[in-house]
Design an enzyme around this catalytic site. Structure first.
Site, PDB file in Angstrom:
ATOM      1  CB  ILE A 128      -0.994  -0.022   1.186  1.00  0.00           C
ATOM      2  CG1 ILE A 128      -1.954  -1.201   0.980  1.00  0.00           C
ATOM      3  CG2 ILE A 128      -1.754   1.289   1.295  1.00  0.00           C
ATOM      4  CD1 ILE A 128      -2.840  -1.526   2.157  1.00  0.00           C
ATOM      5  CG  HIS A 144     -11.290  -0.599   9.437  1.00  0.00           C
ATOM      6  ND1 HIS A 144     -10.668  -1.291  10.438  1.00  0.00           N
ATOM      7  CD2 HIS A 144     -10.630  -0.949   8.295  1.00  0.00           C
ATOM      8  CE1 HIS A 144      -9.685  -2.028   9.927  1.00  0.00           C
ATOM      9  NE2 HIS A 144      -9.649  -1.831   8.621  1.00  0.00           N
ATOM     10  CG  ASP A 165     -10.176   3.787   7.261  1.00  0.00           C
ATOM     11  OD1 ASP A 165     -11.398   4.064   7.278  1.00  0.00           O
ATOM     12  OD2 ASP A 165      -9.735   2.709   6.819  1.00  0.00           O
ATOM     13  CD  GLU A 214     -10.942  -0.170  13.732  1.00  0.00           C
ATOM     14  OE1 GLU A 214     -11.533  -1.030  13.053  1.00  0.00           O
ATOM     15  OE2 GLU A 214      -9.939   0.417  13.333  1.00  0.00           O
TER      16      GLU A 214
HETATM   17  P1  NAD Z   1       2.789  -4.868   3.568  1.00  0.00           P
HETATM   18  O1  NAD Z   1       3.115  -6.027   4.404  1.00  0.00           O
HETATM   19  O2  NAD Z   1       2.841  -5.002   2.094  1.00  0.00           O
HETATM   20  O3  NAD Z   1       3.715  -3.644   3.980  1.00  0.00           O
HETATM   21  C1  NAD Z   1       4.012  -3.299   5.294  1.00  0.00           C
HETATM   22  C2  NAD Z   1       5.378  -2.660   5.294  1.00  0.00           C
HETATM   23  O4  NAD Z   1       5.641  -2.168   6.599  1.00  0.00           O
HETATM   24  C3  NAD Z   1       6.491  -3.631   4.944  1.00  0.00           C
HETATM   25  O5  NAD Z   1       7.263  -3.165   3.853  1.00  0.00           O
HETATM   26  C4  NAD Z   1       7.319  -3.683   6.218  1.00  0.00           C
HETATM   27  O6  NAD Z   1       8.695  -3.834   5.967  1.00  0.00           O
HETATM   28  C5  NAD Z   1       7.018  -2.339   6.829  1.00  0.00           C
HETATM   29  N1  NAD Z   1       7.306  -2.270   8.247  1.00  0.00           N
HETATM   30  C6  NAD Z   1       7.165  -3.242   9.193  1.00  0.00           C
HETATM   31  N2  NAD Z   1       7.578  -2.785  10.390  1.00  0.00           N
HETATM   32  C7  NAD Z   1       7.978  -1.503  10.189  1.00  0.00           C
HETATM   33  C8  NAD Z   1       8.495  -0.506  11.043  1.00  0.00           C
HETATM   34  N3  NAD Z   1       8.708  -0.736  12.343  1.00  0.00           N
HETATM   35  N4  NAD Z   1       8.792   0.700  10.517  1.00  0.00           N
HETATM   36  C9  NAD Z   1       8.586   0.946   9.189  1.00  0.00           C
HETATM   37  N5  NAD Z   1       8.118   0.028   8.318  1.00  0.00           N
HETATM   38  C10 NAD Z   1       7.804  -1.174   8.826  1.00  0.00           C
HETATM   39  O7  NAD Z   1       1.335  -4.394   4.037  1.00  0.00           O
HETATM   40  P2  NAD Z   1       0.312  -3.496   3.219  1.00  0.00           P
HETATM   41  O8  NAD Z   1      -0.534  -4.378   2.385  1.00  0.00           O
HETATM   42  O9  NAD Z   1       1.015  -2.381   2.586  1.00  0.00           O
HETATM   43  O10 NAD Z   1      -0.629  -2.971   4.415  1.00  0.00           O
HETATM   44  C11 NAD Z   1      -0.198  -1.929   5.249  1.00  0.00           C
HETATM   45  C12 NAD Z   1      -1.188  -1.739   6.382  1.00  0.00           C
HETATM   46  O11 NAD Z   1      -2.453  -1.357   5.875  1.00  0.00           O
HETATM   47  C13 NAD Z   1      -1.440  -2.983   7.214  1.00  0.00           C
HETATM   48  O12 NAD Z   1      -1.506  -2.619   8.562  1.00  0.00           O
HETATM   49  C14 NAD Z   1      -2.807  -3.444   6.745  1.00  0.00           C
HETATM   50  O13 NAD Z   1      -3.470  -4.208   7.720  1.00  0.00           O
HETATM   51  C15 NAD Z   1      -3.471  -2.109   6.522  1.00  0.00           C
HETATM   52  N6  NAD Z   1      -4.651  -2.132   5.688  1.00  0.00           N
HETATM   53  C16 NAD Z   1      -5.709  -1.369   6.076  1.00  0.00           C
HETATM   54  C17 NAD Z   1      -6.838  -1.337   5.295  1.00  0.00           C
HETATM   55  C18 NAD Z   1      -8.017  -0.521   5.725  1.00  0.00           C
HETATM   56  O14 NAD Z   1      -9.134  -0.913   5.470  1.00  0.00           O
HETATM   57  N7  NAD Z   1      -7.803   0.601   6.349  1.00  0.00           N
HETATM   58  C19 NAD Z   1      -6.912  -2.075   4.117  1.00  0.00           C
HETATM   59  C20 NAD Z   1      -5.815  -2.828   3.741  1.00  0.00           C
HETATM   60  C21 NAD Z   1      -4.690  -2.840   4.549  1.00  0.00           C
HETATM   61  C1  MLT Z   2      -7.829  -5.463   5.844  1.00  0.00           C
HETATM   62  O1  MLT Z   2      -7.199  -5.864   6.820  1.00  0.00           O
HETATM   63  O2  MLT Z   2      -7.916  -6.101   4.791  1.00  0.00           O
HETATM   64  C2  MLT Z   2      -8.504  -4.151   5.958  1.00  0.00           C
HETATM   65  O3  MLT Z   2      -8.283  -3.564   7.177  1.00  0.00           O
HETATM   66  C3  MLT Z   2      -9.926  -4.148   5.574  1.00  0.00           C
HETATM   67  C4  MLT Z   2     -10.764  -5.094   6.348  1.00  0.00           C
HETATM   68  O4  MLT Z   2     -10.731  -5.090   7.568  1.00  0.00           O
HETATM   69  O5  MLT Z   2     -11.454  -5.888   5.720  1.00  0.00           O
END
Ligand code: NAD
Ligand code: MLT
Length: 542
Positions: free
Chosen positions: A167, A294, A271, A276
Site C-alpha cells: 500500500i 475503517h 480510518d 473499534e
Molecule cells: P505490507 O506487508 O505489504 O507492507 C508493510 C510494510 O511495513 C512492509 O514493507 C514492512 O517492511 C514495513 N514495516 C514493518 N515494520 C515496520 C516498522 N517498524 N517501521 C517501518 N516500516 C515497517 O502491508 P500493506 O498491504 O502495505 O498494508 C499496510 C497496512 O495497511 C497494514 O496494517 C494493513 O493491515 C493495513 N490495511 C488497512 C486497510 C483498511 O481498510 N484501512 C486495508 C488494507 C490494509
Molecule cells: C484489511 O485488513 O484487509 C482491511 O483492514 C480491511 C478489512 O478489515 O477488511
C-alpha cells in the site's frame, strides 16, 4: 506471501468439506464456494462468540472478514478446523499462535484491497488538506463559512510514508502524480528496492522532522505499536498533518490528542482506531480530526476481489491441498513447486524412516542439503522432514504448519547445512538424528526428477525406495540369513516385493531391506529376531 504445497495432505482430501462464512462475503465469492465439488458452505454472519463456539466444531474451514474474532477458545473449539481464510489483509482478529499450534493454516488476501486502501489514503490527504468533511458538515447546518476552511496545497509538500510495502508503494506512486515529494522509512526494505519504488529513503528521525504529511502503512506489531508517540511528535514540523489508514495504535491516540491540542499537529485523518468501533473516542470530538469507520477496503471492487481470492484459496486448500497466501507455513512459488515437490516427499519419507528406527527420544536433528536441491530453497523441505520425523510419535496432529513448533516443544534442536556439492548425486538430503544413547543417519536422493531413493542408512550404502512396508533387518553377514528370512515369510504367505542388502565388510555387520506387500502379522518381528545371526528387526511403514 505466496505458497503452495500441493498434494501433501492427499488422504485428508476425500471427504466432503464444510466451510462456514461467518462475515458478509461478496456474491462472487459465494458462487465459487457453491460450485466447488465435495464442499458445502453455510453463511452465518453476525453470530455471537458463544453461538460461533457452539457450531465451529462442524467445519473444516472458516471465512472471515474483520468482524469475527477468532480467539484461542474458538480455535480450540474448531475440532475439524483445517483452514482460516481472511477476506482482506489484517489478521489481528485471529489468534495466529493458537491456530499454528493446532496445525490450522491461516491465509489472507494480501494484495486484493491494496488499491482501495491506497486510494482511501489519498482521498483522506486531499480531504483533510482542504477540510472538505468539516466544510460539508458546516453547510449541512445551513452555514456558508468561506473563511473558516482555508486549506493547504499538496504541490511540492513532503509526504513521509512509514512502511513501504504494497500500500505504501501505491500511495507513493499516486502522491508523485500530485507532485508531492515522497520520502519513506522502512527498516525491512533495502535502500535499492525502496528507491526503485521512487521513494527517497530516510531514517525515522529524518522522516518525522522533514514531512508536511505523515502517513503510516505498517502492520500493527509490538514494534510499530505507538511508533508515532509524543517523542516523535516533538520532532515534527509545526502544522504537520497525520494520516492513519493502516491500523489503530501505530499512532498513539493519547499523544495525538495532546499534539493536536498543543497546536503541533494541524490535523489528522483516521480510518482506523485503537479500539473499534471507535464509539466515544475523544479524538472524534476534535475539529482537526476527520475520520471514516475503517473504510479503507470498502469499495465494491476490493470486496469482490477479496471474496473471489479467498474463496478460491479455501476451495483449493480443502479439496486439493494447495495453500496460497498462507501466513503460517512456508511460501513456495508456483514456478518452483514442480521441482521442489519430489524433494518435499523425499524429506518427509526420510524423516519418517529416521523417526521409526529411533529407539530413544531424539534431541537433535542435523539436516544436510547438498547439490541442486539447495537452489529451490530448503525451508519447506526441513518442515517436511520434521513432519515425517514426528508423525510416528504424535500421529495425525502434526502437519506442515505446526511441525516446527511441535519439534521445539519436544526439545529437538534442528540444524541445517547446505552445500553446492553432492559428490555422486545431483542432490542429496542427509539426516542425522542424535539422542543421548544413539545416533542414526539416513541419506536420500532422486533418480531422474521424481524417483525417491534411500542411498545410505547409517554405515551402509543401499538403494531402496522409501515407500510401503519395509522390513529392516540388521544381521551378521553369514550364509543362510537371507534364505531363512525368505522361508519364514514365505510360509506365512508374505510376498517380498524387492530386497536390498548392504554390509560394512565381508562377514561383518549387514542390513537387509525387504519391501513386503503386506504388513507383518503380530508376533512375527519376535519370531525373526529369534532366528540365528539376527541382531535387530524393525517394520517400517512409509
Ligand atoms: P505490507 O506487508 O505489504 O507492507 C508493510 C510494510 O511495513 C512492509 O514493507 C514492512 O517492511 C514495513 N514495516 C514493518 N515494520 C515496520 C516498522 N517498524 N517501521 C517501518 N516500516 C515497517 O502491508 P500493506 O498491504 O502495505 O498494508 C499496510 C497496512 O495497511 C497494514 O496494517 C494493513 O493491515 C493495513 N490495511 C488497512 C486497510 C483498511 O481498510 N484501512 C486495508 C488494507 C490494509
Ligand atoms: C484489511 O485488513 O484487509 C482491511 O483492514 C480491511 C478489512 O478489515 O477488511
Amino acid at each position: 506471501m505466496k505458497g503452495d504445497l500441493s498434494g501433501l495432505r492427499g488422504c485428508e482430501m476425500e471427504k466432503i468439506k464444510k466451510v462456514l462464512v461467518s462475515d458478509p462475503l461478496s456474491k462472487k465469492g459465494l458462487e465459487i464456494l457453491g460450485r466447488a465439488k465435495n464442499l458445502k458452505y453455510d453463511i452465518k454472519p453476525g453470530l455471537s462468540p458463544e453461538e460461533l463456539k457452539n457450531i465451529i466444531g462442524e467445519y473444516d474451514g472458516i471465512i472471515i472478514r474483520s468482524e469475527t474474532k477468532l480467539k484461542g477458545d474458538l480455535i480450540e473449539a474448531g475440532k475439524r478446523l483445517k483452514v482460516i481464510g481472511r477476506a482482506g489483509i489484517g489478521l489481528d482478529n485471529v489468534d495466529l499462535p493458537a491456530a499454528t499450534k493446532k496445525g490450522i493454516v491461516v491465509m489472507n488476501t494480501p494484495q486484493e484491497n491494496a488499491i482501495a486502501a491506497a486510494e482511501h489514503t489519498i482521498a483522506m490527504i486531499l480531504s483533510i488538506s482542504r477540510k472538505i468533511p468539516q466544510a460539508t458538515a458546516s453547510m449541512k447546518t445551513g452555514k456558508w463559512e468561506k473563511k473558516k476552511f482555508m486549506g493547504v496545497e499538496l504541490y511540492n509538500k513532503t509526504l513521509g510514508l512509514v512502511g513501504l510495502g504494497v500500500i505504501g508503494t501505491i500511495v507513493a506512486d499516486r502522491a508523485r502524480g500530485l507532485k508531492m515529494k515522497v520520502i519513506g522509512y522502512d527498516p525491512y526494505l533495502s535502500k535499492e528496492v525502496a528507491e526503485k519504488k521512487g521513494v527517497d529513503v530516510v531514517s525515522f528521525e529524518e522522516l518525522v522532522s522533514r514531512s508536511d504529511f505523515i502517513s503510516v502503512h505498517t502492520p500493527l506489531t509490538d514494534e510499530t505499536r505507538n511508533l508515532i508517540d509524543k517523542n516523535a511528535f516533538a520532532k515534527m514540523k509545526h502544522g504537520v498533518i497525520m494520516i492513519n489508514c493502516a491500523r489503530g495504535g501505530i499512532i498513539s491516540e493519547k499523544d495525538l490528542y495532546d499534539a493536536i491540542k498543543g497546536g503541533k499537529v494541524a490535523g489528522a485523518a483516521l480510518d482506523v482506531f485503537e479500539k473499534e468501533p471507535a464509539i466515544g473516542n475523544p479524538l472524534l470530538e476534535l475539529e482537526e480530526i476527520i475520520s471514516t469507520p475503517h473504510l479503507g477496503a470498502a469499495t465494491e471492487e476490493a470486496q469482490e476481489n477479496v471474496a473471489i481470492a479467498i474463496s478460491h484459496q479455501i476451495v483449493d486448500y480443502l479439496t486439493l491441498g494447495e495453500a496460497r497466501n498462507a501466513v503460517n507455513m512456508p511460501a513456495v512459488s508456483p514456478d518452483i513447486l514442480p521441482f521442489l515437490r519430489p524433494y518435499l516427499r523425499l524429506g518427509e519419507q526420510l524423516g519418517s524412516f529416521l523417526g521409526q528406527i529411533s529407539n530413544y527420544a531424539i534431541e537433535e536433528v542435523l539436516i544436510e542439503f547438498h547439490g541442486e536441491v539447495v537452489e529451490y530453497g530448503t525451508k519447506p523441505i526441513t518442515i517436511s522432514v520434521l513432519k515425517g520425523l514426528l508423525t510416528p510419535f504424535v500421529g495425525e496432529t502434526v502437519n506442515f504448519v505446526n511441525a516446527p513448533i511441535m519439534a521445539k516443544e519436544r526439545g529437538i534442536r534442528i540444524t541445517e547445512s547446505t552445500s553446492d556439492e553432492a559428490e555422486d548425486f545431483a542432490s542429496l538430503i542427509a539426516l542425522t538424528a542424535r539422542s543421548k544413547m544413539e545416533q542414526n543417519y539416513i541419506a536420500g536422493t532422486l533418480f531422474g526428477r521424481k524417483e525417491l531413493r534411500i542411498v545410505k542408512l547409517n554405515d551402509f550404502f543401499i538403494e531402496a525406495i522409501p515407500e510401503g512396508y519395509i522390513l529392516l533387518v540388521n544381521n551378521y553377514d553369514k550364509p543362510g540369513v537371507i534364505g531363512n528370512l525368505g522361508n519364514v515369510l514365505g510360509t506365512r504367505n508374505i510376498n517380498i516385493a524387492t530386497m536390498q542388502f548392504g554390509r560394512d565388510r565381508m562377514g561383518g555387520n549387514a542390513i537387509s531391506l525387504l519391501h513386503l506387500d503386506v504388513p507383518l502379522p503380530p508376533g512375527m518381528v519376535g519370531e525373526i529376531l529369534r532366528m540365528p545371526n539376527i541382531i535387530s528387526v524393525r517394520l517400517i511403514q512409509l
